[in-house]
Design a protein around this motif. Structure first.
Motif, PDB file in Angstrom:
ATOM      1  N   VAL A 212       0.871  -1.056  -0.174  1.00  0.00           N
ATOM      2  CA  VAL A 212      -0.016  -0.073   0.028  1.00  0.00           C
ATOM      3  C   VAL A 212       0.945   1.245   0.053  1.00  0.00           C
ATOM      4  O   VAL A 212       0.720   2.285  -0.809  1.00  0.00           O
ATOM      5  CB  VAL A 212      -1.120   0.032   1.159  1.00  0.00           C
ATOM      6  N   SER A 215       2.520   1.631  -3.260  1.00  0.00           N
ATOM      7  CA  SER A 215       1.582   2.226  -4.275  1.00  0.00           C
ATOM      8  C   SER A 215       1.313   3.696  -4.005  1.00  0.00           C
ATOM      9  O   SER A 215       1.136   4.603  -4.880  1.00  0.00           O
ATOM     10  CB  SER A 215       0.330   1.444  -4.106  1.00  0.00           C
TER      11      SER A 215
ATOM     12  N   LYS B  50       9.348  -3.639 -10.252  1.00  0.00           N
ATOM     13  CA  LYS B  50       9.619  -2.784  -9.203  1.00  0.00           C
ATOM     14  C   LYS B  50      10.674  -2.185  -9.188  1.00  0.00           C
ATOM     15  O   LYS B  50      11.046  -0.988  -8.843  1.00  0.00           O
ATOM     16  CB  LYS B  50       9.405  -3.745  -7.878  1.00  0.00           C
ATOM     17  N   VAL B  53      10.812   1.277 -11.332  1.00  0.00           N
ATOM     18  CA  VAL B  53      10.223   2.271 -10.636  1.00  0.00           C
ATOM     19  C   VAL B  53      10.886   2.803  -9.327  1.00  0.00           C
ATOM     20  O   VAL B  53      10.586   3.581  -8.598  1.00  0.00           O
ATOM     21  CB  VAL B  53       8.548   2.110 -10.339  1.00  0.00           C
ATOM     22  N   LEU B  55      11.718   1.065  -6.584  1.00  0.00           N
ATOM     23  CA  LEU B  55      11.162   0.629  -5.142  1.00  0.00           C
ATOM     24  C   LEU B  55      12.322  -0.287  -4.710  1.00  0.00           C
ATOM     25  O   LEU B  55      12.142  -0.508  -3.376  1.00  0.00           O
ATOM     26  CB  LEU B  55       9.909  -0.295  -5.218  1.00  0.00           C
ATOM     27  N   TYR B  56      13.379  -0.628  -5.244  1.00  0.00           N
ATOM     28  CA  TYR B  56      14.422  -1.590  -4.608  1.00  0.00           C
ATOM     29  C   TYR B  56      15.697  -0.730  -5.234  1.00  0.00           C
ATOM     30  O   TYR B  56      16.023  -1.307  -6.202  1.00  0.00           O
ATOM     31  CB  TYR B  56      14.269  -3.064  -4.932  1.00  0.00           C
ATOM     32  N   ARG B  79       9.017   8.538 -11.389  1.00  0.00           N
ATOM     33  CA  ARG B  79       7.558   7.984 -10.947  1.00  0.00           C
ATOM     34  C   ARG B  79       6.525   8.693 -11.649  1.00  0.00           C
ATOM     35  O   ARG B  79       5.322   8.185 -11.776  1.00  0.00           O
ATOM     36  CB  ARG B  79       7.421   7.835  -9.463  1.00  0.00           C
ATOM     37  N   PHE B  86      -0.550  -2.686  -9.952  1.00  0.00           N
ATOM     38  CA  PHE B  86      -0.203  -3.735  -8.773  1.00  0.00           C
ATOM     39  C   PHE B  86      -0.937  -4.992  -9.265  1.00  0.00           C
ATOM     40  O   PHE B  86      -2.097  -4.849  -9.744  1.00  0.00           O
ATOM     41  CB  PHE B  86      -0.532  -3.468  -7.260  1.00  0.00           C
ATOM     42  N   ASP B  88      -2.156  -7.161  -7.139  1.00  0.00           N
ATOM     43  CA  ASP B  88      -3.284  -7.064  -6.036  1.00  0.00           C
ATOM     44  C   ASP B  88      -3.993  -5.848  -6.113  1.00  0.00           C
ATOM     45  O   ASP B  88      -3.298  -4.797  -5.528  1.00  0.00           O
ATOM     46  CB  ASP B  88      -2.893  -7.643  -4.767  1.00  0.00           C
ATOM     47  N   SER B  91      -3.882  -3.531  -2.971  1.00  0.00           N
ATOM     48  CA  SER B  91      -2.782  -2.709  -2.626  1.00  0.00           C
ATOM     49  C   SER B  91      -2.882  -1.191  -3.075  1.00  0.00           C
ATOM     50  O   SER B  91      -2.461  -0.435  -2.549  1.00  0.00           O
ATOM     51  CB  SER B  91      -1.605  -3.306  -2.985  1.00  0.00           C
ATOM     52  N   GLN B  92      -3.719  -1.169  -4.202  1.00  0.00           N
ATOM     53  CA  GLN B  92      -3.413   0.102  -4.752  1.00  0.00           C
ATOM     54  C   GLN B  92      -4.920   0.820  -4.523  1.00  0.00           C
ATOM     55  O   GLN B  92      -4.531   2.281  -4.388  1.00  0.00           O
ATOM     56  CB  GLN B  92      -3.634  -0.117  -6.331  1.00  0.00           C
TER      57      GLN B  92
END
Lengths: 266, 257
Positions: A212, A215, B50, B53, B55-56, B79, B86, B88, B91-92
């Motif tokens: 979350v 996102s 990921k 963008v 994220l890691y 970004r 996503f 799922d 999550s968004q």
């Protein structure tokens, strides 16, 4: 739907309640926040036998329920888990405090009075907090907190915790459902499984909470800018509303208004 | 729309020390092509998306988006150019209502409210979910959530779209709608999926991942018709091609005739 999923939906409903366009909802969040803090401070500061003075403080929740067109029944239904706990706090007072105090011509047990006062303080404080949440969104509250110059980390923590509760409850719902389907004759989760259940819950909800947050980041979330956007200017109407209620709290707190009003008629 | 470009060179990454998920992975993409990303479970498709963008950040090698290296100082700009859907949808969708969720990104980028409104309406219209605008997120079905999640990304007007299993949780009708949307969108897209038919329908180019690398990069038709190649990497032919290939090779399936 199991109880955890029901609770998650209840939070969403509360969120929607806060987004309605009612008069109280339109009051500046900072004013509502400060009023709630002021109200709770006034309520808890009442002397322990001043139950009649405390009754005067009912006027704020009553007025807010009316102005916000909120259901009193729903409020008590939502607070039903916490209310008994608050009330239990004063239950032993009649046993511990055996003094007697005089009210007019009648002698009353001081323990009973202090019990009622304590219960009243708890119920009123809870109602005030509920009314704040039911009329103000979490984001607007964050904006108000940032206007008070609270550290960004603290405000972000508050916002994410609010979001995390729903995630956690949804996860509890899924896991208990999966458990119940494979243990149809059991009531609840067996205590042998509590450990791994809690561990799994923590790991899974952390994963989801992380997604979350990712996102939010990917859609341009940055604490500072977000809270700045939530800030709205205070207008005269908001200040007048706040000043009116603070004056009323002070009046009820320092003068026996109800007794004086009662004295006129008696 | 700006010229979209992704350049990945020698990228390695692992969640745990000494256990690399991606190993010296390289590929390039530009323009407005639709690229399918396929591979077995756990091969690193989502991880790769990921990484793109940022994220890691702890990877080795270089990743450039629109010429900018994926580094902390460029993340905000990168970004704003990439939309990530996503796997799922839950999550968004963290806001209370559809309208708010779709408006989340444009508002975060400080756009004026009139522009936010316009973008929300356009994004919802593109995904055919305008009628859901005032609905609460928790009341949506799985398929509706997916389409709203895509709308939430389209409202950013990104140059690049990264989609992780976009057809998961969609019924056949919504899946067809998604395919239509993917054809209409002008962005450069990377679609990670196990839905081989979706890849066949929407992507002109496909990257096949195995053992942390891109083991095949080529035309989708060519890769997805190669049953041996797919089988060697734990995948199967698209359902649509299975019958054709069996009939062509003379292996008539009597059980379905």
């Amino acid at each position: 739907m199991n109880r955890a999923e029901g609770a998650a939906r209840e939070i969403s409903r509360l969120d929607m309640l806060a987004r309605r366009d009612q008069r109280v909802n339109r009051i500046h969040p900072l004013v509502k926040f400060l009023l709630t803090v002021g109200y709770i401070a006034a309520v808890v500061s009442f002397p322990k036998y001043d139950v009649f003075g405390l009754l005067g403080m009912m006027v704020y929740p009553i007025a807010t329920f009316l102005l916000g067109e909120l259901s009193v029944r729903d409020a008590f239904r939502r607070l039903r888990v916490v209310l008994p706990l608050v009330c239990v706090a004063g239950l032993f007072n009649p046993l511990l405090d055996q003094n007697r105090v005089r009210l007019g011509d009648v002698w009353i047990s001081a323990g009973v009075l202090s019990m009622l006062t304590l219960m009243g303080k708890g119920v009123f404080s809870l109602l005030a907090s509920y009314l704040l949440i039911a009329t103000t969104t979490a984001e607007a509250l964050c904006g108000a907190l940032s206007m008070l110059r609270l550290p960004e980390a603290v405000i972000t923590q508050f916002l994410l915790t609010f979001r995390y509760i729903t995630v956690l409850l949804e996860e509890v719902g899924r896991m208990t459902q999966a458990y119940a389907l494979r243990a149809p004759r059991q009531k609840g989760v067996h205590r042998k499984v509590w450990g791994p259940f809690a561990g799994q819950l923590l790991l899974r909800s952390m994963d989801r909470a992380n997604e979350v947050y990712e996102s939010m980041l990917l859609r341009g979330f940055s604490g500072k800018r977000f809270y700045q956007r939530q800030r709205t200017p205070l207008c005269g109407r908001d200040l007048a509303y706040g000043a009116f209620w603070l004056a009323l709290f002070a009046l009820f707190r320092f003068f026996p208004v109800l007794l004086l009003v009662g004295g006129i008629f008696l | 729309m700006r010229e979209a470009e992704i350049a990945v060179e020698g990228v390695s990454f692992g969640y745990e020390k000494g256990r690399k998920i991606l190993k010296e992975l390289s590929f390039q993409a530009s323009g407005t092509e639709n690229i399918g990303l396929i591979g077995e479970n756990g091969v690193g498709k989502s991880t790769l998306l990921k990484l793109l963008v940022g994220l890691y950040p702890e990877f080795t090698g270089t990743i450039r988006i629109g010429g900018m290296p994926v580094e902390k100082k460029n993340l905000a700009k990168i970004r704003s150019q990439i939309g990530y859907v996503f796997q799922d949808s839950d999550s968004q969708l963290f806001c209370a209502s559809v309208d708010e969720d779709v408006a989340f990104a444009p508002r975060n980028y400080g756009l004026p409210e009139a522009e936010v409104e316009r973008r929300v309406e356009r994004a919802l219209a593109m995904t055919g979910t305008l009628h859901l605008r005032d609905r609460k997120n928790y009341s949506l079905s799985g398929g509706e959530k997916k389409l709203v999640a895509i709308a939430g990304i389209l409202s950013m007007s990104p140059d690049i779209l990264l989609m992780d299993e976009p057809s998961a949780a969609l019924d056949p009708k919504n899946r067809r709608r998604l395919i239509g949307i993917l054809h209409e969108l002008p962005q450069l897209k990377i679609i990670a999926s196990h839905d081989m038919d979706l890849i066949l329908d929407t992507c002109s180019r496909t990257l096949l991942m195995a053992d942390g690398r891109i083991v095949r990069d080529g035309a989708t038709e060519e890769i997805l018709r190669d049953g041996e190649l797919l089988e060697a990497h734990g995948l199967e032919l698209p359902l649509r091609l299975q019958g054709q290939i069996e009939i062509m090779s003379g292996k008539m399936r009597t059980d379905i005739l």
